[in-house]
Every structure is written in C-alpha cells, then in structure tokens.
Design a protein around this motif. Structure first.
Motif, PDB file in Angstrom:
ATOM      1  N   CYS A  16     -26.766  18.486 -21.552  1.00 34.59           N
ATOM      2  CA  CYS A  16     -25.586  18.892 -22.312  1.00 34.59           C
ATOM      3  C   CYS A  16     -24.841  17.628 -22.761  1.00 34.59           C
ATOM      4  CB  CYS A  16     -24.614  19.688 -21.436  1.00 34.59           C
ATOM      5  SG  CYS A  16     -25.331  21.074 -20.552  1.00 34.59           S
ATOM      6  N   CYS A  19     -22.841  15.154 -20.202  1.00 33.03           N
ATOM      7  CA  CYS A  19     -23.376  15.418 -18.848  1.00 33.03           C
ATOM      8  C   CYS A  19     -23.186  14.200 -17.941  1.00 33.03           C
ATOM      9  CB  CYS A  19     -24.854  15.765 -18.956  1.00 33.03           C
ATOM     10  SG  CYS A  19     -25.722  15.759 -17.365  1.00 33.03           S
ATOM     11  N   CYS A  44     -31.685  20.074 -13.087  1.00 32.35           N
ATOM     12  CA  CYS A  44     -31.273  19.700 -14.445  1.00 32.35           C
ATOM     13  C   CYS A  44     -31.913  18.392 -14.901  1.00 32.35           C
ATOM     14  CB  CYS A  44     -29.751  19.554 -14.519  1.00 32.35           C
ATOM     15  SG  CYS A  44     -28.918  21.082 -14.993  1.00 32.35           S
ATOM     16  N   ASN A 125     -23.687  17.556  -8.528  1.00 37.55           N
ATOM     17  CA  ASN A 125     -22.866  18.295  -9.490  1.00 37.55           C
ATOM     18  C   ASN A 125     -22.365  19.605  -8.861  1.00 37.55           C
ATOM     19  OD1 ASN A 125     -25.194  19.824  -9.590  1.00 37.55           O
ATOM     20  ND2 ASN A 125     -25.853  19.003 -11.568  1.00 37.55           N
ATOM     21  N   CYS A 209     -20.034  17.959 -14.088  1.00 37.18           N
ATOM     22  CA  CYS A 209     -20.901  18.768 -14.958  1.00 37.18           C
ATOM     23  C   CYS A 209     -19.996  19.635 -15.823  1.00 37.18           C
ATOM     24  CB  CYS A 209     -21.807  19.616 -14.058  1.00 37.18           C
ATOM     25  SG  CYS A 209     -22.568  21.032 -14.842  1.00 37.18           S
ATOM     26  N   THR A 211     -20.538  21.736 -18.153  1.00 39.52           N
ATOM     27  CA  THR A 211     -20.962  23.121 -18.345  1.00 39.52           C
ATOM     28  C   THR A 211     -20.666  23.979 -17.117  1.00 39.52           C
ATOM     29  OG1 THR A 211     -22.699  22.326 -19.799  1.00 39.52           O
ATOM     30  CG2 THR A 211     -22.945  24.575 -18.965  1.00 39.52           C
TER      31      THR A 211
HETATM   32  S1  SF4 Z   1     -25.593  21.931 -16.761  1.00 39.17           S
HETATM   33 FE1  SF4 Z   1     -24.370  20.218 -16.018  1.00 39.17          FE
HETATM   34  S2  SF4 Z   1     -25.788  18.827 -14.925  1.00 39.17           S
HETATM   35 FE2  SF4 Z   1     -27.014  20.267 -16.176  1.00 39.17          FE
HETATM   36  S3  SF4 Z   1     -27.385  19.142 -18.090  1.00 39.17           S
HETATM   37 FE3  SF4 Z   1     -25.537  20.397 -18.402  1.00 39.17          FE
HETATM   38  S4  SF4 Z   1     -23.801  19.072 -17.863  1.00 39.17           S
HETATM   39 FE4  SF4 Z   1     -25.691  18.108 -17.038  1.00 39.17          FE
END
Ligand code: SF4
Ligand SMILES: Cc1ncc(C[n+]2csc(CCOP(=O)(O)OP(=O)(O)O)c2C)c(N)n1
Ligand code: SF4
Ligand code: SF4
Ligand SMILES: [Mg+2]
Lengths: 296, 88
Positions: A16, A19, A44, A125, A209, A211
């Motif tokens: 993301c 991230c 991830c 995370n 994180c 998201t």
């Molecule tokens: S869900 Fe969180 S840890 Fe996984 S790629 Fe997205 S931002 Fe990174």
C-alpha cells in the motif's frame, strides 16, 4: 558504519502507498550490509514483494511457509558454516508479528536454543494484515480488528500485547532490541549491531500500517514517533540479558496517538470511554516505569 | 516468462510493474529549497527517490505511489516537496 547506498529492495512492489513495513525493509537492508541471504515468512512483505514471476529483492531471498522461517534460516546457516562461508555471508529473517509471536514461535525457539548465527527481524504491524486485519498476539489492547471487532458488547482486542522480546531474552540471546522505522538511524544501527553479533539475535520493529490501523499513509513516520512519545512503544537494547540502552522521552498522554487511528476510534466516539483509555494509559505508565523512559 | 532452476526471478524485476499508475497526488520537489538532507530518499517506501551526480534528488514518477511521506517528512526549514493532484 551503515552503508546508506545499499539498495537491495527495488521499486515496483505492491505494498500500500505509505506502508511502514516497505519503508522499514529498505532501511533494514542498509543496516544488514552486503552479502545477506533473506528468509521471509508468509505475510504482507512476502506477498507484496514477490508477485510471481517478479521480485523486488536484489539479494538472495527464500520463502517457504508462514511458520518455519527460523528453521529454514537454521539450515542455511548450518550449510554456510560447513562451507566456511559464514564470515562473509549473513542470514536475515523477516517475519510479521503473526509469523513471529504466534505461528512461528516453535521454530524460533528451536533456532535460538540451538544458537544459530542469524538475525531475526519481526516487522510488527500489530495484526495479521495480509489476510485482512485479524488480531495477533502482538495486537495492542482495545485495538479494533476483524477478529476483535469493537461494538456494543466489545471495546476491541481484550488481550495485552505479548512481550515477545523478553521471551527471546529468556533464550539467552546475545542481542535483543526494539526499534521503529520512525527513527531510521537508530533502526539501521541496531540491525548492523545484530548482524555483527555472533549467535541468534532478535529485533522487533514497529512498522505502522496505514491500511490496518486507519490513518493517512503520509503520516506513517509521525504515527511511529507518537507511539514512542506516549510510551506505548519503547526502544531499547538488551545485550547478554542486560538492558543497555533505552530511548528516553518527554512523555505525552496516550490520547493523541489513539485518536489518530481508526482502530481506536471507538474509544472516543460516540462518547469518550475514560475507563478504557485509562487502562491504555496504565500500560504506557507501566512501560515507562519498567524501562525508565521518562526524562525528569 | 520462463523460470530458471530453483524458481529464480531476476533481481528487482518488479520494476516491470510501474506503480506510478496508482497515484492520486504527485510530489514536486523544489531543488532550490532542498537542503540535500537525504531524508526523503531514506524513508520513501518505494525507493523511487534517486540521488543525482550533483547530489540533488529526483523522484521517479514511474514508481511513486504518491503516498506523501516525503512531503510530510521533508524538514520544516526546507519544505521542498509539495503534493499536487494528479490530472489524468
Ligand atoms: S496492509 Fe499494511 S503492512 Fe500490508 S502492505 Fe498495506 S500498509 Fe503495508
Ligand atoms: C499455516 C498458514 N496459516 C495461515 C496462512 C494465511 N496467512 C497468510 S499471510 C497471513 C497473515 C500474516 O500476518 P503477519 O505475520 O502479522 O504479517 P503481515 O501480513 O501482517 O505483514 C496469514 C494468516 C498461511 N499462509 N499459512
Ligand atoms: S527531505 Fe527535503 S530537504 Fe531533504 S533531501 Fe528530500 S527534498 Fe531535500
Ligand atoms: S510520495 Fe511516497 S512514493 Fe512518492 S516519492 Fe514521496 S515517499 Fe516516495
Ligand atoms: Mg502483521
């Protein structure tokens, strides 16, 4: 000295935007130096860096399963040792918090017991993010996840964050540290120290994180700093079982850190839940006392 | 794509995937204001900020996802990066 020109993690990966883990991995690989073999647990990082048939890695990298990275790393280390290559080549494991504090624990325990010369980095995370934000043993108290949903009958995750670094200390590890991607220099230096220390070393790295926690990805570094400033995340080094360095702070209440993230939003809306926020403040206070982080 | 023995992929061939297409905002860097501290280069999750031979930095928009971390973390005394809305 950390060689900041090392770039072993390339563009084009599918993390993301904003991230924390992907930013941290670039820093960690600088600290790890050249000639590093990476073992990556499912999660991830593994998924976003290696969509078949591509890879973002520019150093040897292997993924086997979710639970066995430490066993795979043990085998690589044993082979390097037998071939007399361990002086020049190093083994580095990346595992998410789920892979580390829950599902990989047996293999980690075995590898630390046998004393393999490798470094294990847990990028924390604070939930199983890749499968859609399920709570892990590393999820903080009261966080809203899909398996600890906040609602009328619940204020989120009911269990405290597992103190995994102390479990590694109990194995007699020569070097255990905590760090955050929000303090890149400290993180890179700790990784360098771990890689240079003989024996099994462990670093747990706070990697916000956007998201899973629910905040704007631009704020990833800031969220990381806020965790340290309120005492919910403590940066320290434990060498041969002794606490040697601790990041001291002029501590602020936990409120701002919680309020900045959707996973704690239920503690403020529709009305402020003073009782629960007080419990989280008590966790920070306990951390402060245990590690002596307060600047008088 | 054919795989080599041991399921190998060429190092960094994720560059085939131009993540710049994900962007909603894009960063612009004012090289006059930039103090060349290197913070943005170090923290960019994509690793798409590159240092030029004259020590200035440029952002590779083929890969920049527009997360805004660089703009946010560029020190107050410089504030050399501004995010702008992508026009597609
Ligand atoms: S869900 Fe969180 S840890 Fe996984 S790629 Fe997205 S931002 Fe990174
Ligand atoms: C044995 C096993 N159980 C479950 C899964 C499904 N699974 C894949 S990734 C993942 C989450 C990983 O969480 P974590 O280790 O915290 O890493 P993150 O995705 O958060 O970075 C899960 C549950 C799996 N691949 N293997
Ligand atoms: S963070 Fe800002 S001042 Fe520092 S190198 Fe990047 S653009 Fe220049
Ligand atoms: S906006 Fe994000 S991805 Fe783009 S250059 Fe800045 S930090 Fe890197
Ligand atoms: Mg996780």
């Amino acid at each position: 000295m950390v060689d900041r020109t090392i770039e072993n993690f390339d563009c084009g990966h599918r993390a993301c935007g904003g991230c924390g883990a992907s930013s941290a991995v670039r820093m960690i690989l600088k600290g790890a130096g050249k000639n590093v073999i990476v073992v990556n647990a499912t999660g991830c990082l593994e998924v976003f860096s290696t969509p078949y048939p591509e890879t973002a890695w520019k150093t040897p990298w292997i993924h086997s399963l979710f639970e066995n990275s430490s066993a795979v790393a043990s085998g690589i280390e044993a082979s390097l040792k037998k071939q007399g290559r361990l002086e020049k080549e190093k083994v580095l494991v990346f595992g998410g918090d789920g892979a580390t504090v829950d599902i990989g624990t047996q293999c980690i325990s075995g590898a630390f017991e046998r004393g393999h010369d490798f470094t294990y980095v847990c990028y924390d995370n604070e939930a199983y993010m890749n499968t859609g934000i399920q709570r892990s043993g590393s999820t903080p108290y009261d966080a809203d996840t899909t398996t600890s949903p906040a609602g009328v009958c619940s204020t989120g995750n009911k269990l405290p964050k597992k103190d995994f670094p102390q479990i590694i200390v109990a194995h007699g590890s020569p070097y255990v540290a905590t760090a955050t991607m929000a303090y890149p220099m400290d993180l890179m230096k700790k990784v360098e120290t771990a890689m240079k220390t003989k024996g099994p070393c462990y670093i747990q790295v706070h990697t916000p994180c956007c998201t899973g926690w629910g905040y704007d990805g631009a704020k990833t570094m800031e969220i990381g700093r806020m965790a340290v400033e309120c005492g919910l995340w403590v940066n320290y080094e434990i060498i041969d079982g002794k606490l040697t360095t601790v990041k001291k702070v002029k501590r602020v209440p936990v409120d701002d850190y919680l309020m900045a993230q959707k996973r704690f939003r239920h503690l403020f809306k529709p009305v402020r839940n003073d009782a629960e926020i007080a419990k989280i403040q008590a966790i920070a206070d306990k951390n402060a006392e245990k590690y002596g982080i307060d600047i008088e | 794509m054919a795989l080599g023995i041991g399921c190998t992929a060429r190092p960094g061939n994720s560059r085939n995937n131009k993540t710049g297409s994900w962007r909603v905002f894009y960063p612009t860097m004012d090289t006059e204001k930039c103090t060349k501290c290197g913070t943005c280069q170090l923290i960019c999750p994509e690793g798409c900020i590159n240092q030029n031979s004259d020590k200035t930095y440029s952002i590779d928009l083929d890969f920049c996802k527009g997360c805004g971390m660089c703009a946010e973390e560029c020190p107050d005394k410089a504030k050399a990066i501004t995010m702008k809305m992508e026009e597609k």
